[in-house]
Enzyme design. Structure first.
Site, mmCIF file in Angstrom:
data_model
loop_
_atom_site.group_PDB
_atom_site.id
_atom_site.type_symbol
_atom_site.label_atom_id
_atom_site.label_comp_id
_atom_site.label_asym_id
_atom_site.label_seq_id
_atom_site.Cartn_x
_atom_site.Cartn_y
_atom_site.Cartn_z
ATOM 1 N N GLU A 93 13.879 44.540 88.410
ATOM 2 C CA GLU A 93 13.715 45.556 89.436
ATOM 3 C C GLU A 93 12.680 45.108 90.467
ATOM 4 O O GLU A 93 11.712 44.417 90.150
ATOM 5 C CB GLU A 93 13.312 46.887 88.800
ATOM 6 C CG GLU A 93 14.480 47.468 88.001
ATOM 7 C CD GLU A 93 14.211 48.852 87.440
ATOM 8 O OE1 GLU A 93 15.153 49.667 87.422
ATOM 9 O OE2 GLU A 93 13.073 49.133 87.022
ATOM 10 N N CYS A 106 7.016 45.100 95.994
ATOM 11 C CA CYS A 106 6.479 44.895 94.661
ATOM 12 C C CYS A 106 7.537 44.088 93.911
ATOM 13 O O CYS A 106 8.617 44.600 93.638
ATOM 14 C CB CYS A 106 6.224 46.262 94.021
ATOM 15 S SG CYS A 106 5.671 46.161 92.323
ATOM 16 N N CYS A 113 8.538 41.300 79.731
ATOM 17 C CA CYS A 113 7.155 40.832 79.607
ATOM 18 C C CYS A 113 6.796 40.802 78.130
ATOM 19 O O CYS A 113 7.184 41.683 77.371
ATOM 20 C CB CYS A 113 6.194 41.778 80.344
ATOM 21 S SG CYS A 113 4.468 41.221 80.292
ATOM 22 N N CYS A 117 1.972 45.991 76.651
ATOM 23 C CA CYS A 117 0.991 47.049 76.915
ATOM 24 C C CYS A 117 1.556 48.416 76.519
ATOM 25 O O CYS A 117 2.730 48.707 76.753
ATOM 26 C CB CYS A 117 0.564 47.036 78.381
ATOM 27 S SG CYS A 117 -0.257 45.498 78.827
ATOM 28 N N CYS A 120 3.409 50.725 79.260
ATOM 29 C CA CYS A 120 4.256 50.098 80.279
ATOM 30 C C CYS A 120 5.701 49.963 79.817
ATOM 31 O O CYS A 120 5.959 49.451 78.723
ATOM 32 C CB CYS A 120 3.674 48.719 80.603
ATOM 33 S SG CYS A 120 4.711 47.731 81.694
ATOM 34 N N GLY A 160 6.620 41.744 84.422
ATOM 35 C CA GLY A 160 6.152 40.428 84.036
ATOM 36 C C GLY A 160 4.688 40.170 84.282
ATOM 37 O O GLY A 160 4.026 40.862 85.052
ATOM 38 N N GLU A 161 4.183 39.154 83.589
ATOM 39 C CA GLU A 161 2.794 38.728 83.738
ATOM 40 C C GLU A 161 2.793 37.437 84.565
ATOM 41 O O GLU A 161 3.216 36.382 84.084
ATOM 42 C CB GLU A 161 2.171 38.517 82.350
ATOM 43 C CG GLU A 161 0.852 37.781 82.340
ATOM 44 C CD GLU A 161 -0.165 38.266 83.378
ATOM 45 O OE1 GLU A 161 -0.324 39.485 83.585
ATOM 46 O OE2 GLU A 161 -0.802 37.389 84.005
ATOM 47 N N SER A 192 -1.250 40.490 90.410
ATOM 48 C CA SER A 192 -1.909 41.333 89.421
ATOM 49 C C SER A 192 -1.703 40.727 88.049
ATOM 50 O O SER A 192 -0.575 40.476 87.630
ATOM 51 C CB SER A 192 -1.307 42.750 89.468
ATOM 52 O OG SER A 192 -1.812 43.525 88.398
ATOM 53 N N SER A 215 -5.803 43.903 85.679
ATOM 54 C CA SER A 215 -5.634 45.153 84.934
ATOM 55 C C SER A 215 -6.717 45.219 83.873
ATOM 56 O O SER A 215 -6.719 44.421 82.939
ATOM 57 C CB SER A 215 -4.245 45.186 84.295
ATOM 58 O OG SER A 215 -3.274 45.134 85.310
ATOM 59 N N LEU A 216 -7.638 46.138 84.046
ATOM 60 C CA LEU A 216 -8.757 46.249 83.105
ATOM 61 C C LEU A 216 -8.455 47.348 82.073
ATOM 62 O O LEU A 216 -8.406 47.097 80.890
ATOM 63 C CB LEU A 216 -10.058 46.551 83.866
ATOM 64 C CG LEU A 216 -11.304 46.647 83.003
ATOM 65 C CD1 LEU A 216 -11.635 45.310 82.346
ATOM 66 C CD2 LEU A 216 -12.509 47.137 83.818
ATOM 67 N N HIS A 217 -8.262 48.542 82.542
ATOM 68 C CA HIS A 217 -7.837 49.703 81.739
ATOM 69 C C HIS A 217 -8.843 50.189 80.702
ATOM 70 O O HIS A 217 -8.730 51.325 80.250
ATOM 71 C CB HIS A 217 -6.477 49.480 81.076
ATOM 72 C CG HIS A 217 -5.387 49.142 82.043
ATOM 73 N ND1 HIS A 217 -5.259 49.768 83.261
ATOM 74 C CD2 HIS A 217 -4.385 48.237 81.994
ATOM 75 C CE1 HIS A 217 -4.216 49.265 83.909
ATOM 76 N NE2 HIS A 217 -3.673 48.333 83.171
ATOM 77 N N ASN A 291 1.404 56.691 84.705
ATOM 78 C CA ASN A 291 2.731 57.268 84.927
ATOM 79 C C ASN A 291 3.431 57.431 83.593
ATOM 80 O O ASN A 291 3.410 56.522 82.778
ATOM 81 C CB ASN A 291 3.560 56.344 85.823
ATOM 82 C CG ASN A 291 3.013 56.354 87.226
ATOM 83 O OD1 ASN A 291 2.880 57.397 87.835
ATOM 84 N ND2 ASN A 291 2.639 55.183 87.716
ATOM 85 N N CYS A 334 4.243 52.259 89.252
ATOM 86 C CA CYS A 334 3.654 51.257 88.364
ATOM 87 C C CYS A 334 4.060 51.477 86.918
ATOM 88 O O CYS A 334 3.925 52.580 86.401
ATOM 89 C CB CYS A 334 2.131 51.360 88.380
ATOM 90 S SG CYS A 334 1.426 50.756 89.857
HETATM 91 N N1 SAH Z 1 1.606 42.216 84.332
HETATM 92 C C1 SAH Z 1 0.732 42.407 85.412
HETATM 93 C C2 SAH Z 1 1.418 42.913 86.666
HETATM 94 C C3 SAH Z 1 2.510 43.919 86.516
HETATM 95 S S1 SAH Z 1 2.052 45.527 85.992
HETATM 96 C C4 SAH Z 1 -0.395 43.346 85.015
HETATM 97 O O1 SAH Z 1 -0.317 43.927 83.951
HETATM 98 O O2 SAH Z 1 -1.371 43.431 85.764
HETATM 99 C C5 SAH Z 1 1.316 46.224 87.486
HETATM 100 C C6 SAH Z 1 0.259 47.281 87.198
HETATM 101 O O3 SAH Z 1 0.860 48.482 86.699
HETATM 102 C C7 SAH Z 1 -0.753 46.844 86.156
HETATM 103 O O4 SAH Z 1 -2.050 47.202 86.540
HETATM 104 C C8 SAH Z 1 -0.330 47.654 84.958
HETATM 105 O O5 SAH Z 1 -1.342 47.775 84.025
HETATM 106 C C9 SAH Z 1 0.079 48.946 85.620
HETATM 107 N N2 SAH Z 1 0.854 49.831 84.766
HETATM 108 C C10 SAH Z 1 1.702 49.503 83.759
HETATM 109 N N3 SAH Z 1 2.243 50.611 83.225
HETATM 110 C C11 SAH Z 1 1.722 51.657 83.903
HETATM 111 C C12 SAH Z 1 1.906 53.063 83.829
HETATM 112 N N4 SAH Z 1 2.750 53.613 82.941
HETATM 113 N N5 SAH Z 1 1.221 53.837 84.684
HETATM 114 C C13 SAH Z 1 0.382 53.294 85.608
HETATM 115 N N6 SAH Z 1 0.175 51.973 85.730
HETATM 116 C C14 SAH Z 1 0.838 51.166 84.878
HETATM 117 FE FE1 SF4 Z 2 3.348 43.146 81.012
HETATM 118 FE FE2 SF4 Z 2 1.773 44.082 82.968
HETATM 119 FE FE3 SF4 Z 2 3.479 45.714 81.651
HETATM 120 FE FE4 SF4 Z 2 1.327 44.769 80.409
HETATM 121 S S1 SF4 Z 2 1.343 46.138 82.184
HETATM 122 S S2 SF4 Z 2 3.413 44.853 79.561
HETATM 123 S S3 SF4 Z 2 1.170 42.724 81.257
HETATM 124 S S4 SF4 Z 2 4.032 44.000 82.962
#
Ligand code: SAH
Ligand code: SF4
Length: 341
Positions: A93, A106, A113, A117, A120, A160-161, A192, A215-217, A291, A334
């Protein structure tokens, strides 16, 4: 030479080698890049400013794949989400976000991936395969064509990463940036990462002024390990060192993404840890109320949590913003991107 090599797998240097093998002058490479990424031709025969012997030789040696848009959804806010299919049937996508004269794409860097996470959608399905540089640049071209506009910004925040596919990602960023390619300014191209340290260290040394987001979180190790199992081997203090070095050597400020998850990383203890971690680090914290994604069980905290985080960060002298979500009604926000729409 393997007839099956897709020319869209080749980086700029790979294209230069290919033209050198055909005893062509270097300036013909620019022409090839223009045909591939600006005009988006689907055959070598259409490259009319290349000598016909060169077109024939390229046809002999390479395939030229082009993605097909097999799904398209438009959000009430103008965001469009595409399901893009590549030659082997794999889909990803891609999202186009118009806003105030800008058009941001984007794009995905992998199909699926491996990082898993907890919040995600992409992470739920595992890794299918890496994308080639052309498959990434072509996603940007698809959006430009559909909007009939130049793309001004590109962010590797789809599936993807990026740093798990480093070389192809860098080659793609260069085609996006090239004036013969998609012509997007380097500062307007953002990667990212979930925090792959070797990737951050390499990225700091690239000559272009690409932008970095991490992505710190959570700044609490066990919380981050639970939310982001794919990077549990990396310690938060090492990530901080890598980012401090990045900021110092590039003079640029990385963005830290922090998806607020109710009951997980929105407590006062988490906020204190975040403030402490960021203090003294040139950075910008982007707060994203998580989200909702089916099957993950994560919930978004009320608005008060993001406002409180922002207020305390500001008071501590740490730059921050709350991300306005786009395309939520079509699952284009996201973390909501999947293999199929
Ligand atoms: N893999 C990379 C880039 C793709 S994800 C990464 O993780 O950084 C892009 C961003 O969306 C990242 O910051 C990720 O943590 C965030 N993300 C993933 N799932 C999400 C969700 N359900 N709600 C909000 N942000 C989310
Ligand atoms: Fe992969 Fe980024 Fe999603 Fe984590 S947030 S599973 S690294 S795409």
């Amino acid at each position: 030479m393997d007839k099956q090599t897709d020319i869209k797998r080749l980086s700029q240097a790979g294209l230069e080698d290919a033209m050198r093998d055909l005893e062509q002058p270097a300036w013909r490479v620019s022409s090839l890049v223009r045909w591939l990424y600006q005009r988006g031709v689907t055959s070598f025969a259409e490259m009319t400013d290349l000598p016909s012997a060169v077109r024939d030789a390229l046809t002999e040696r390479y395939t030229l794949s082009s993605p097909v848009v097999v799904g398209r959804q438009a959000s009430a806010d103008g965001t469009r989400k595409y399901l893009v299919r590549f030659a082997d049937g794999v889909t990803v996508e891609t999202v186009g976000l118009p806003s105030g004269g800008r058009l941001t794409v984007c794009f995905s860097t992998q199909a699926g991936c491996a990082m898993g996470c907890a919040f995600c959608a992409t992470g739920q399905g595992g890794l299918v395969r890496n994308l080639s540089c052309g498959e990434m640049a072509d996603q940007v071209a698809v959006v430009a064509k559909d909007f009939g506009e130049r793309v001004t910004n590109a962010v590797a925040m789809g599936q993807g990463e990026p740093f798990a596919n480093y070389d192809a990602v860098l080659a793609a960023l260069r085609f996006m940036n090239a004036k013969d390619g998609l012509g997007i300014g380097a500062r307007h191209i953002t990667v990212s990462t979930c925090g792959v340290l070797s990737g951050i260290r390499r990225f700091a040394k690239e000559p272009e002024q690409f932008t970095l987001a991490v992505s710190l979180h959570s700044a609490v190790q066990p919380t981050r390990d639970r939310l982001m199992p794919g990077v549990h081997g990396y310690r938060l203090r090492d990530l901080r060192d890598a980012l401090a070095d990045y900021a110092e050597s590039t003079g640029r400020r990385p963005t830290l993404e922090y998806a607020l998850v109710a009951g997980v990383n929105d407590s006062p203890k988490e906020l204190n840890a975040l403030v402490e971690w960021c203090t003294g680090l040139p950075c910008h914290v982007n707060l994203i109320p998580v989200n909702p994604v089916d099957g993950t069980g994560v919930e978004r905290p009320d608005d008060e949590a993001s406002l409180r985080f922002r207020h305390v960060l500001m008071r501590s002298g740490i730059e921050s913003s709350i991300r306005v979500e786009r395309g939520v009604d079509i699952d284009a926000a996201c973390g909501q991107l999947r293999q199929r729409s």
